[in-house]
Design an enzyme around this catalytic site. Structure first.
Site, PDB file in Angstrom:
ATOM      1  N   CYS A  42       0.859  -1.182   0.000  1.00 43.41           N
ATOM      2  CA  CYS A  42       0.000   0.000   0.000  1.00 43.41           C
ATOM      3  C   CYS A  42       0.899   1.236   0.000  1.00 43.41           C
ATOM      4  CB  CYS A  42      -0.856  -0.030   1.259  1.00 43.41           C
ATOM      5  SG  CYS A  42      -1.944   1.371   1.475  1.00 43.41           S
ATOM      6  N   THR A  44       0.605   3.614   1.797  1.00 41.01           N
ATOM      7  CA  THR A  44       0.836   3.949   3.208  1.00 41.01           C
ATOM      8  C   THR A  44       2.152   3.339   3.707  1.00 41.01           C
ATOM      9  OG1 THR A  44      -1.526   4.088   3.610  1.00 41.01           O
ATOM     10  CG2 THR A  44      -0.141   3.793   5.541  1.00 41.01           C
ATOM     11  N   HIS A  47       4.660   5.813   3.076  1.00 45.26           N
ATOM     12  CA  HIS A  47       4.575   6.937   4.023  1.00 45.26           C
ATOM     13  C   HIS A  47       5.151   6.539   5.380  1.00 45.26           C
ATOM     14  CE1 HIS A  47       2.356   9.069   1.078  1.00 45.26           C
ATOM     15  NE2 HIS A  47       1.204   8.454   1.256  1.00 45.26           N
ATOM     16  N   HIS A  64      -0.119  -4.249   6.180  1.00 45.41           N
ATOM     17  CA  HIS A  64      -1.418  -4.304   6.866  1.00 45.41           C
ATOM     18  C   HIS A  64      -2.479  -5.052   6.078  1.00 45.41           C
ATOM     19  CE1 HIS A  64      -0.877  -0.364   4.876  1.00 45.41           C
ATOM     20  NE2 HIS A  64      -2.126  -0.483   4.497  1.00 45.41           N
ATOM     21  N   CYS A  94     -10.417  -2.411  21.238  1.00 48.90           N
ATOM     22  CA  CYS A  94     -10.490  -2.784  22.655  1.00 48.90           C
ATOM     23  C   CYS A  94     -11.763  -3.559  22.997  1.00 48.90           C
ATOM     24  CB  CYS A  94     -10.361  -1.540  23.523  1.00 48.90           C
ATOM     25  SG  CYS A  94     -11.854  -0.526  23.601  1.00 48.90           S
ATOM     26  N   CYS A 100     -16.501   1.003  20.171  1.00 46.59           N
ATOM     27  CA  CYS A 100     -16.519  -0.450  19.955  1.00 46.59           C
ATOM     28  C   CYS A 100     -17.902  -1.008  20.295  1.00 46.59           C
ATOM     29  CB  CYS A 100     -15.455  -1.138  20.794  1.00 46.59           C
ATOM     30  SG  CYS A 100     -13.788  -0.951  20.137  1.00 46.59           S
ATOM     31  N   ARG A 203      -6.537   4.460 -16.935  1.00 45.12           N
ATOM     32  CA  ARG A 203      -7.372   4.377 -15.721  1.00 45.12           C
ATOM     33  C   ARG A 203      -8.831   4.687 -16.044  1.00 45.12           C
ATOM     34  NH1 ARG A 203      -4.029   5.136 -10.527  1.00 45.12           N
ATOM     35  NH2 ARG A 203      -1.953   4.745 -11.317  1.00 45.12           N
ATOM     36  N   ILE A 273     -12.751  25.353   2.397  1.00 42.63           N
ATOM     37  CA  ILE A 273     -14.144  25.049   2.080  1.00 42.63           C
ATOM     38  C   ILE A 273     -14.897  26.370   1.889  1.00 42.63           C
ATOM     39  CG2 ILE A 273     -16.232  23.863   2.873  1.00 42.63           C
ATOM     40  CD1 ILE A 273     -13.911  21.943   2.805  1.00 42.63           C
TER      41      ILE A 273
HETATM   42 ZN   LIG Z   1      -3.160   0.695   3.164  1.00 46.30          ZN
HETATM   43 ZN   LIG Z   2     -12.598   0.447  21.543  1.00 47.09          ZN
END
Ligand SMILES: [Zn+2]
Ligand SMILES: [Zn+2]
Length: 342
Positions: A42, A44, A47, A64, A94, A100, A203, A273
């Site tokens: 990715c 990322t 980065h 990931h 968590c 969550c 694309r 904006i």
């Molecule tokens: Zn990613």
């Molecule tokens: Zn949580």
């Protein structure tokens, strides 16, 4: 099983991504050890290497997006067996905070992510919480599965949950990269009409192949294309996969009154904006972050029934991750890059 494995480790910021040897992790209580068969590369990850997105404690094994086989169960794991084919949701959450409990695990305040705050999948093995596993049906290859947790599930979360995209709507997707091309398919499968933009002809063609009306914004005005596409009404939802000042301004301009602007990308640190149009037409600007485990389960099902086809661009062996990263940076590839094992 061996004592050591190949793994892509960021030990300091800068330099290049490369595989080195690390000890094979052991699954802790509630965790499983997965033998990784493919992992998705990715932007990322780049980065993270550069430090633009700081990782916290180094060294860290990155990656990931992964797919593989369960090989070992940690203490107390009941619902999985060695040999199960799996992919894994990225966020380790968590389960106790208000987000969550409400099912919005993408907002958990004590989240640790696989390949960010804990070791990830650009390796031969990874230990992940059993709660993060999602079963892979036999029809879905490891390669295809390895790009689902981020590139596909994130678009699903954005469009379906944050955007409320559904039948009969008209959607504009800005940017047909690894995310956008899956966004096109998800919006189509939800019953929406899709206009998709890119400045690269291949694309635009790919977006059309997956059922969008393509616009090459290097040659055509976006406003004119949206006017034509919506009979002058404006689009219901804009998905911004570009994330710069221009894409935000252009996207807000072509929304219908009451339309939604989904912020998926964040190339520029701040956006401007225009306040009056926002006020006068009740536009909504909505942030979109990651996905939930249920989003990933839904996406696996969409792929299984053929509503979404993961678009794979190129594969590289894990040891050649440096070349894969250079290819990703070159920007000449449409579709995701995945890293194979052996
Ligand atoms: Zn990613
Ligand atoms: Zn949580």
């Amino acid at each position: 099983m061996h004592d050591t494995m190949r793994a892509v480790v960021i030990a300091e910021y800068g330099g290049s991504l490369q595989a080195t040897r690390r000890p094979v992790p052991r699954p802790g209580p509630g965790e499983v050890l997965v033998r990784v068969r493919a992992s998705g590369l990715c932007s990322t990850d780049l980065h993270l290497l550069s430090g633009r997105q700081p990782l916290g404690d180094l060294p860290r094994i990155v990656g990931h997006e992964l797919a593989g086989d369960v090989v070992e169960l940690g203490e107390g794991v009941a619902h999985w067996r060695p040999g199960d084919r799996v992919t894994a949701a990225i966020d380790v959450t968590c389960g106790r905070c208000r987000h969550c409990l409400a099912g919005d695990t993408q907002l958990c305040r004590s989240m640790q992510r696989i390949g960010f705050e804990r070791d990830g999948g650009h390796a031969d093995y990874v230990a992940v919480p059993a709660a993060n596993l999602v079963a892979l049906p036999a029809e879905i290859s490891y390669e295809a599965a390895a790009i689902l947790p981020d590139a596909v599930a994130c678009m699903y979360h954005s469009l379906i949950h944050q955007g409320g995209v559904g039948i009969g709507q008209r959607i504009l997707i800005l940017g047909v990269g690894g995310l956008g091309i899956h966004g096109v398919q998800i919006a189509r499968s939800a019953g929406a009409e899709v206009l998709a933009t890119s400045r690269q002809p291949q694309r635009v063609a790919l977006a059309e192949q997956y059922g969008a009306v393509g616009v090459n914004t290097a040659h055509e005005s976006l406003e004119a294309a949206v006017q034509r596409f919506t009979d002058g009404e404006g689009v219901d939802v804009v998905v911004d996969n570009v994330g710069n000042r221009a894409s935000v301004l252009q996207g807000l301009k072509v929304l219908r009154p009451g339309g939604k602007f989904l912020v998926v990308a964040y190339l520029d640190e701040t956006f401007e904006i225009p306040s009056l149009p926002l006020f006068k037409t009740e536009l909504e600007i909505i942030g979109c972050r990651g996905s939930t485990r249920q989003d990933l389960i839904d996406v696996v099902r969409l792929v299984r029934i053929g509503q979404v086809t993961p678009v794979l661009g190129a594969s590289y062996a894990l040891d050649r991750i440096g070349e894969a990263a250079a290819r990703l940076e070159s920007g000449d590839l449409v579709g995701r890059i995945w890293l194979t094992r052996d």
